[in-house]
Design a protein around this motif. Structure first.
Motif, short mmCIF file in Angstrom:
data_model
loop_
_atom_site.label_atom_id
_atom_site.label_comp_id
_atom_site.label_asym_id
_atom_site.label_seq_id
_atom_site.Cartn_x
_atom_site.Cartn_y
_atom_site.Cartn_z
N THR A 149 22.78 -9.49 55.48
CA THR A 149 22.55 -9.79 54.07
C THR A 149 21.98 -11.21 53.95
O THR A 149 22.10 -12.01 54.88
N TRP A 150 21.38 -11.47 52.81
CA TRP A 150 20.81 -12.79 52.56
C TRP A 150 20.89 -13.04 51.07
O TRP A 150 20.61 -12.15 50.27
N TYR A 151 21.28 -14.27 50.72
CA TYR A 151 21.50 -14.60 49.32
C TYR A 151 20.70 -15.84 48.93
O TYR A 151 20.49 -16.76 49.73
N ALA A 152 20.31 -15.87 47.67
CA ALA A 152 19.75 -17.10 47.11
C ALA A 152 20.86 -18.16 47.07
O ALA A 152 22.04 -17.83 46.86
N ASP A 153 20.49 -19.42 47.25
CA ASP A 153 21.49 -20.50 47.23
C ASP A 153 22.26 -20.53 45.92
O ASP A 153 23.44 -20.88 45.90
N SER A 154 21.62 -20.14 44.84
CA SER A 154 22.23 -20.22 43.51
C SER A 154 23.39 -19.25 43.34
O SER A 154 24.21 -19.43 42.42
N VAL A 155 23.47 -18.23 44.19
CA VAL A 155 24.54 -17.23 44.03
C VAL A 155 25.43 -17.12 45.26
O VAL A 155 26.43 -16.40 45.24
N LYS A 156 25.09 -17.85 46.31
CA LYS A 156 25.84 -17.76 47.56
C LYS A 156 27.31 -18.10 47.32
O LYS A 156 27.62 -19.11 46.68
N GLY A 157 28.20 -17.27 47.82
CA GLY A 157 29.63 -17.48 47.65
C GLY A 157 30.19 -16.86 46.39
O GLY A 157 31.40 -16.77 46.22
N ARG A 158 29.31 -16.43 45.48
CA ARG A 158 29.76 -15.82 44.22
C ARG A 158 29.37 -14.34 44.13
O ARG A 158 30.10 -13.54 43.54
N SER A 187 32.60 -15.25 39.22
CA SER A 187 32.43 -16.62 38.71
C SER A 187 31.10 -16.79 37.99
O SER A 187 30.35 -17.74 38.24
N LEU A 188 30.83 -15.88 37.10
CA LEU A 188 29.55 -15.88 36.41
C LEU A 188 29.39 -17.10 35.51
O LEU A 188 30.35 -17.58 34.90
N LYS A 189 28.14 -17.58 35.46
CA LYS A 189 27.79 -18.75 34.67
C LYS A 189 26.72 -18.37 33.65
O LYS A 189 26.00 -17.39 33.85
N PRO A 190 26.56 -19.17 32.61
CA PRO A 190 25.48 -18.88 31.65
C PRO A 190 24.10 -18.80 32.32
O PRO A 190 23.26 -18.01 31.90
N ASP A 191 23.88 -19.58 33.38
CA ASP A 191 22.60 -19.54 34.08
C ASP A 191 22.35 -18.21 34.79
O ASP A 191 21.22 -17.95 35.22
N ASP A 192 23.37 -17.39 34.92
CA ASP A 192 23.19 -16.07 35.53
C ASP A 192 22.66 -15.04 34.53
O ASP A 192 22.35 -13.91 34.92
N THR A 193 22.58 -15.41 33.27
CA THR A 193 22.06 -14.50 32.25
C THR A 193 20.62 -14.14 32.56
O THR A 193 19.76 -15.02 32.73
N ALA A 194 20.34 -12.84 32.65
CA ALA A 194 19.00 -12.36 33.01
C ALA A 194 18.98 -10.85 32.99
O ALA A 194 20.03 -10.20 32.93
N GLY A 207 26.02 -5.93 31.25
CA GLY A 207 26.76 -6.10 30.01
C GLY A 207 26.98 -7.56 29.71
O GLY A 207 26.35 -8.43 30.31
N SER A 208 27.87 -7.81 28.76
CA SER A 208 28.21 -9.18 28.37
C SER A 208 29.56 -9.56 28.94
O SER A 208 30.50 -8.76 28.92
N VAL A 209 29.66 -10.77 29.43
CA VAL A 209 30.90 -11.24 30.04
C VAL A 209 31.03 -12.73 29.77
O VAL A 209 30.03 -13.44 29.61
N GLN A 210 32.26 -13.20 29.72
CA GLN A 210 32.49 -14.63 29.50
C GLN A 210 32.27 -15.42 30.79
O GLN A 210 32.34 -14.87 31.89
N THR A 211 32.01 -16.70 30.61
CA THR A 211 31.87 -17.59 31.76
C THR A 211 33.10 -17.48 32.65
O THR A 211 34.23 -17.51 32.17
N GLY A 212 32.84 -17.34 33.95
CA GLY A 212 33.92 -17.19 34.90
C GLY A 212 34.30 -15.74 35.19
O GLY A 212 35.08 -15.47 36.11
N GLY A 213 33.76 -14.83 34.42
CA GLY A 213 34.08 -13.43 34.59
C GLY A 213 33.29 -12.77 35.71
O GLY A 213 32.53 -13.42 36.43
#
Length: 122
Positions: free
Chosen positions: A58-67, A85-92, A10-16
């Motif tokens: 588990t294993w995470y990409a560096d771009s999402v680790k901790g989030r 803590s979603l960011k615009p770069d997470d849009t996909a 869905g759609s969410v604001q930055t930080g959501g």
């Protein structure tokens, strides 16, 4: 037949936050690793997170680790991806995938089965 069905985008604001789910059927769950991937138009599919059959690794990409957090409920044959803590770069478009497990990997080419995807817009 193996089937993977994603939901929760869905759609969410930055930080959501959002939680994606993947309902799986048609294979032996205790031998398959599960993964979450994402893709934007014009770019390669990117591995986000993966989990082994018993959920102990588990294993995470560096771009999402901790989030982001991947988890699974074997009783319900469901894998989740909690995204904070979603960011615009997470849009996909986010995809769930499964493979006969031989160790954790985020290389998309090694996954055998894929869902149709669920869109996340930040």
């Amino acid at each position: 037949d193996v089937q993977l069905v994603e939901s929760g985008g869905g759609s969410v604001q930055t930080g959501g936050s959002l939680t994606l789910s993947c309902d799986a059927s048609g294979y032996t769950y205790d031998t398959y690793c599960m993964g979450w991937f994402r893709q934007v138009p014009g770019k390669e599919r990117e591995g986000v997170a993966t989990i082994n059959p018993d959920g102990g690794e588990t294993w995470y990409a560096d771009s999402v680790k901790g989030r982001f957090t991947i988890s699974q409920d074997n009783a319900k044959n469901t894998v989740h991806l909690r995204m904070n803590s979603l960011k615009p770069d997470d849009t996909a478009m986010y995809y769930c995938a499964a493979r006969a497990c031989g160790g954790l990997t985020l290389f998309a080419g090694l996954y055998d089965y894929w869902g149709q995807g669920t869109q996340v817009t930040v």
